[in-house]
Design an enzyme around this catalytic site. Sequence first.
Site, PDB file in Angstrom:
ATOM      1  CG  ASN A 131      -1.728   1.234   1.375  1.00 13.66           C
ATOM      2  OD1 ASN A 131      -1.783   2.057   0.463  1.00 13.66           O
ATOM      3  ND2 ASN A 131      -2.392   1.391   2.523  1.00 13.66           N
ATOM      4  CE  LYS A 153      -0.115   3.161   4.802  1.00 13.62           C
ATOM      5  NZ  LYS A 153      -0.048   3.244   6.246  1.00 13.62           N
ATOM      6  CG  HIS A 181      -5.804   1.987   5.192  1.00 10.75           C
ATOM      7  ND1 HIS A 181      -5.344   2.882   6.133  1.00 10.75           N
ATOM      8  CD2 HIS A 181      -4.817   1.072   5.017  1.00 10.75           C
ATOM      9  CE1 HIS A 181      -4.119   2.527   6.495  1.00 10.75           C
ATOM     10  NE2 HIS A 181      -3.776   1.434   5.832  1.00 10.75           N
ATOM     11  CD  GLU A 230      -2.848   5.463   6.791  1.00 12.79           C
ATOM     12  OE1 GLU A 230      -2.854   5.518   5.546  1.00 12.79           O
ATOM     13  OE2 GLU A 230      -1.929   4.923   7.444  1.00 12.79           O
ATOM     14  CD  GLU A 290      -3.434  -2.453   7.243  1.00 16.02           C
ATOM     15  OE1 GLU A 290      -2.349  -2.732   6.733  1.00 16.02           O
ATOM     16  OE2 GLU A 290      -4.012  -1.370   7.057  1.00 16.02           O
ATOM     17  N   GLY A 293       2.688   2.098  10.853  1.00 17.84           N
ATOM     18  CA  GLY A 293       3.673   3.176  10.723  1.00 17.84           C
ATOM     19  C   GLY A 293       4.381   3.511  12.026  1.00 17.84           C
ATOM     20  CB  SER A 331       5.373  -2.112  11.876  1.00 15.16           C
ATOM     21  OG  SER A 331       4.984  -0.780  12.196  1.00 15.16           O
TER      22      SER A 331
HETATM   23  P1  13P Z   1       3.084   0.249   7.666  1.00 14.27           P
HETATM   24  O1  13P Z   1       3.546  -1.046   7.041  1.00 14.27           O
HETATM   25  O2  13P Z   1       3.850   1.447   7.172  1.00 14.27           O
HETATM   26  O3  13P Z   1       2.981   0.149   9.144  1.00 14.27           O
HETATM   27  O4  13P Z   1       1.582   0.495   7.124  1.00 14.27           O
HETATM   28  C1  13P Z   1       0.665  -0.539   7.211  1.00 14.27           C
HETATM   29  C2  13P Z   1      -0.531  -0.159   6.434  1.00 14.27           C
HETATM   30  O5  13P Z   1      -1.270   0.733   6.801  1.00 14.27           O
HETATM   31  C3  13P Z   1      -0.793  -0.887   5.187  1.00 14.27           C
HETATM   32  O6  13P Z   1      -2.055  -0.621   4.695  1.00 14.27           O
END
Ligand code: 13P
Length: 249
Positions: free
Chosen positions: A9, A11, A94, A96, A166, A172, A212
């Site tokens: 992803n 982002k 997601h 976010e 997740e 992150g 992560s």
């Molecule tokens: P990270 O791998 O940067 O923690 O992000 C995970 C994520 O949100 C994947 O959709």
Amino acid sequence: MRKKVIAGNWKMNMLPNEAIAFIEEFSQMVKDAKCEVILCVPYTDLFYSLLTAQNTNIKIGAQNMHWEEKGAYTGEVSAKMLKSIGVEYVIIGHSERRQYFAETDETVNKKVKAALANELKPIICVGETLEQREAGKAVELVTKQTRLALEGLTKGELSSIIIAYEPIWAIGTGKTATSEDANQMIKQIRNEVANIYGNEAAENIIIQYGGSVKSENAKELFTTSDIDGGLVGGASLKPEEFAKICLSV
Ligand code: 13P
């Protein structure tokens, strides 16, 4: 035996020229990968990524979509539009998007249905906050998110969806859920799917872990009984690192 699926992803990262260079390099590295490899890229990279990924084993996904087919929804992109250029997957719900763009379990469900109606495969994200985990509410919340996301879907449609667990506190932050914890929660999600659709559907549904994931922890996470691969953020932005993750299964 379920196939492992590893999705990046990106982002809000990567310009088209960067996406093209990434895929050219990365596709060579993962050409013998045993897992399904997906890159979920920003809208502006989709077309370039699809062209560059032609004749490779990399599938391309989007990171969001609207549930309506067309109309006065300024700034939105529909499932039909994504499908029309050859997109195969789309991330839905997601954390976010739930956190910053007010997505709810209800809009997630509408999007999942619209994706399936247009033959796109949704990657549905669920996961709890640290507060919810500490209050002992993680399982209840995640199983509820799962149930509401799947509401009204047929058993047959389940073979076209992926669920990504997740935990928000692991995204992150560099804090990964332990492989035991992640596997345990994914078992609970599978159990919820079994309650609604029966054991066979639950045994076959792909459930990923995200938060992560790095080359150092990928193998341990992905060789547990129930984790069927990962949804990878930061570590999917570097070809070598993401290739290591894809080759770890
Ligand atoms: P990270 O791998 O940067 O923690 O992000 C995970 C994520 O949100 C994947 O959709």
